[in-house]
Scaffold this active site. Structure first.
Site, PDB file in Angstrom:
ATOM      1  N   LEU A   1       0.880  -1.160   0.000  1.00  0.00           N
ATOM      2  CA  LEU A   1       0.000   0.000   0.000  1.00  0.00           C
ATOM      3  C   LEU A   1       0.922   1.216   0.000  1.00  0.00           C
ATOM      4  O   LEU A   1       1.956   1.217   0.670  1.00  0.00           O
ATOM      5  CB  LEU A   1      -0.897   0.027   1.244  1.00  0.00           C
ATOM      6  N   ASP A   2       0.554   2.243  -0.744  1.00  0.00           N
ATOM      7  CA  ASP A   2       1.378   3.453  -0.815  1.00  0.00           C
ATOM      8  C   ASP A   2       1.559   4.074   0.566  1.00  0.00           C
ATOM      9  O   ASP A   2       0.746   3.857   1.467  1.00  0.00           O
ATOM     10  CB  ASP A   2       0.739   4.485  -1.743  1.00  0.00           C
ATOM     11  N   ARG A   3       2.610   4.882   0.695  1.00  0.00           N
ATOM     12  CA  ARG A   3       2.941   5.543   1.966  1.00  0.00           C
ATOM     13  C   ARG A   3       1.722   6.242   2.561  1.00  0.00           C
ATOM     14  O   ARG A   3       1.428   6.117   3.743  1.00  0.00           O
ATOM     15  CB  ARG A   3       4.070   6.551   1.772  1.00  0.00           C
TER      16      ARG A   3
END
Length: 192
Positions: A106-108
């Protein structure tokens, strides 16, 4: 000197440094690193507010509630990651060293459930299930405006030219299908 197993989770940057320093050894399809104890990367502890919560622990697989603001895996910046925090947390809970193998990211700035494997067999099986689309992922998104009640976006997604950024019809696009439906509408936004 310690010999590092090929199943250890290390960053590409770390491996590049070891290749450049001559510590990488390859025998057939097996590789190993000859390192001093202090050279082996330890998990970095993120801020307490960013630690994931263990939602479910099935023994070989755990489900984490990832917080926004922390990468899934340690990247080029070398800062702490959700995987680092999970490794520390699960090791403490189990009373022994635990390896954590992320099977998706999952993106930051994205929060949500993150599935991690806790052994190589589970990691391989989960990775294969994701690669062959046996797993259905559901995302919730808050978007500006008022889209149709439901729709399907069938457009290839590729690299946008910046690390970690993707866009429709970007570089080296891959087929992608996104189905959405409106869950709730607000004055200027919609929850999909």
């Amino acid at each position: 000197m310690k010999r590092m197993r090929s199943s250890a989770m290390v960053s590409k940057t770390f491996l590049r440094r070891q290749i450049a320093s001559g510590h990488l050894h390859c025998e057939g399809e097996q590789w190993s690193l000859e390192l001093e104890d202090e050279d082996i990367p330890e998990p970095m502890e993120p801020e307490a507010a960013l630690w994931p919560e263990v939602v479910d622990d099935f023994g070989a697989v755990a489900v984490l509630d990832k917080r926004a603001g922390l990468t899934t895996m340690r990247g080029r910046s070398g800062g702490p990651s959700t995987v680092d925090a999970a490794r520390l947390l699960l090791s403490k809970q189990r009373g022994r060293e635990v390896r954590v193998y992320p099977v998706h990211r999952l993106d930051r700035e994205t929060s949500g459930l993150l599935v991690v494997a806790l052994d190589l067999t589970a990691a391989r099986r989960l990775s294969e299930a994701l690669a062959t689309h046996q797993v259905r992922k559901t995302y919730w998104a808050l978007v500006q405006g008022s889209p149709p009640e439901q729709d399907t976006i069938d457009a290839p997604v590729g690299n946008a030219g910046k690390p970690g950024k993707m866009r429709v019809f970007g570089r080296s696009p891959r087929a992608a299908t996104t189905e959405f439906r409106v869950i709730e509408r607000f004055r200027t936004a919609s929850l999909l």
